[in-house]
Write a protein that holds these residues in place. Sequence first.
Motif, mmCIF file in Angstrom:
data_model
loop_
_atom_site.group_PDB
_atom_site.id
_atom_site.type_symbol
_atom_site.label_atom_id
_atom_site.label_comp_id
_atom_site.label_asym_id
_atom_site.label_seq_id
_atom_site.Cartn_x
_atom_site.Cartn_y
_atom_site.Cartn_z
ATOM 1 N N GLU A 119 0.824 -1.213 0.000
ATOM 2 C CA GLU A 119 0.000 0.000 0.000
ATOM 3 C C GLU A 119 0.858 1.263 0.000
ATOM 4 O O GLU A 119 0.507 2.277 0.587
ATOM 5 N N LYS A 120 1.974 1.171 -0.683
ATOM 6 C CA LYS A 120 2.877 2.321 -0.851
ATOM 7 C C LYS A 120 3.466 2.345 -2.253
ATOM 8 O O LYS A 120 3.434 3.349 -2.950
ATOM 9 N N ASN A 121 4.013 1.199 -2.681
ATOM 10 C CA ASN A 121 4.578 1.072 -4.020
ATOM 11 C C ASN A 121 3.569 0.421 -4.954
ATOM 12 O O ASN A 121 2.890 -0.537 -4.587
ATOM 13 N N ILE A 122 3.464 0.971 -6.166
ATOM 14 C CA ILE A 122 2.538 0.448 -7.169
ATOM 15 C C ILE A 122 3.334 -0.156 -8.317
ATOM 16 O O ILE A 122 4.259 0.468 -8.845
ATOM 17 N N CYS A 181 6.109 2.505 -9.202
ATOM 18 C CA CYS A 181 5.976 3.883 -8.714
ATOM 19 C C CYS A 181 5.941 3.873 -7.193
ATOM 20 O O CYS A 181 5.079 3.220 -6.595
ATOM 21 N N ASP A 182 6.874 4.575 -6.579
ATOM 22 C CA ASP A 182 6.862 4.783 -5.132
ATOM 23 C C ASP A 182 6.037 6.040 -4.866
ATOM 24 O O ASP A 182 6.455 7.152 -5.186
ATOM 25 N N THR A 183 4.852 5.873 -4.279
ATOM 26 C CA THR A 183 3.949 7.009 -4.078
ATOM 27 C C THR A 183 4.424 7.944 -2.973
ATOM 28 O O THR A 183 4.001 9.095 -2.913
ATOM 29 N N GLY A 184 5.264 7.436 -2.073
ATOM 30 C CA GLY A 184 5.748 8.270 -0.974
ATOM 31 C C GLY A 184 4.783 8.359 0.201
ATOM 32 O O GLY A 184 5.085 9.014 1.198
ATOM 33 N N ILE A 185 3.618 7.704 0.090
ATOM 34 C CA ILE A 185 2.647 7.691 1.196
ATOM 35 C C ILE A 185 2.117 6.272 1.358
ATOM 36 O O ILE A 185 2.254 5.431 0.458
ATOM 37 N N TYR A 186 1.510 6.005 2.495
ATOM 38 C CA TYR A 186 0.767 4.763 2.678
ATOM 39 C C TYR A 186 -0.702 5.081 2.415
ATOM 40 O O TYR A 186 -1.307 5.876 3.117
#
Length: 509
Positions: free
Chosen positions: A329-332, A346-351
Amino acid sequence: MKKIILIILVIIFIGVEGCAEKNNSPVSVKISSMPSEAQVYFDQEFKGYTPLNIDATKTKHRLIILKNGYSALKTDINISNKHSFNFTLESIPVEKNIECGRIINTSFPVNQPIFSLDTIFSLDNKFIFADCYYKPERLYIRCIDLNSYDELWRFEIKAESNLDTLDNTRMALIDNLLYVYTYHYSGKAFLPYLYILDTNGKLVLKEKLPFSTHMPDKDVVILVDQNIVTNPNPNKASLNCYSLKEHKVVWQKEIKVGVVVTRIFGNALYAFSINGNFIRIHKINKFTGEILSVKGFPEIRNFQRSEGGLLIAVPLAIVNGRVFFSPDEKNIYCVGLESMEILYKCDTGIYFYSVDVKDNLFFVTGSGKTIAIDVNNGKIEGTYKAEFSGSSIAVVDRKVFIGVAGDKIHCFNINGKEIEFPYSPNMFGGSFVDLEITNNTLIAHAVNRATGEAKDYLYVFDLETNETVFSLEDIGSFHIVKSLLIVIPLTEPEKKIIFIDLGKFSKYQ
């Protein structure tokens, strides 16, 4: 002499300035409306409800008066000698009211790549919906002409007996044919049926199915059999395929997988499971059951068990032939279904805890933020200091609108800078359900609990001015066809579907 003239000029200046200040001092202004108890926005600021007295300077001001069920009154007023204003509100111009029973309006968010399960569709200026009545139990598939608002046809589905009920109705529009899935429940068992109609309401096929499905397809019905209730850690799954052309089960296959999630894309059935602790995908010919390929993705690993204790690979979405997963629930991770390759990470940088896809942008929300990701390349387009829930996010002209639970609608440019949106209602413990945009008009469905009781509202905004056009209460959901707003009532009987032409509202009064 010069000193005397200077003193006189100073006295005159002070006197003039004093008069100007006195003339521009605030005066009491009375705002009234018929009907009363309408909201008053004065220079973009909410002041209260009519009748209302406010203090204002003697100049031009922007006044907006709002009341549910009425068109917003929007005008500029000049306050000079007149200090009292009375306005008559006009009811929302409705094109047509159509009586209905209990509108079945359940979308199944299965992230289907091609088709979606729903119970409301529009096609070629036609509006098709499922309408349910009781005693006796019966279901009508109805079609309304959106030019004349006449009913073009209705198809009746009756329960098999007076003791049976109809349940879990879903529809899918596939190649201009309407697939209607429903259960006949006898009190002992659910019997799944499929009805296929053409766009004129003629029955093409009625079929009692050997098993149910959540995946609409024009060729097959596929059952995935895993008893995860008694065994939350299975090591196999049985697949059964029923052909809608041959009217029989055409293949059965057992595959070695853990808890499996399946989706149909094109001519293939994809089975997503977790092998050890990473994703594995089976690609299976939907017609023959032949396994075309099996591939593991060690990069997509470290999945967490669900609240029910299951280790399960549920796709975040399937868009443009691409499937998206997030183990943490952070990296897609984006995987191409045809190539069976990872296209990007993609590392979203958030949870994040919720996702939505709109306008080829993948939105994730959590940690007080929303992140927009380009579906095609995984590039982060913007970060917004607001969280959405459900489908309360909309995009138009590189602007992002986010309905925040317990707060209001926030507007941002695509890069994340917030833009003022002053007329949004405040939810006061409620939440926004859905945001949609058509013809530069924003429609927001919200549940407001300001009075303690949950009430459903619809708010319509003109995005050229960001001002409210009108609002409605006691609505179940809405549907948009071009500039036509179709309001679906709540599920109580003896309700009416409302048709409103947004094009008839002037943009600025």
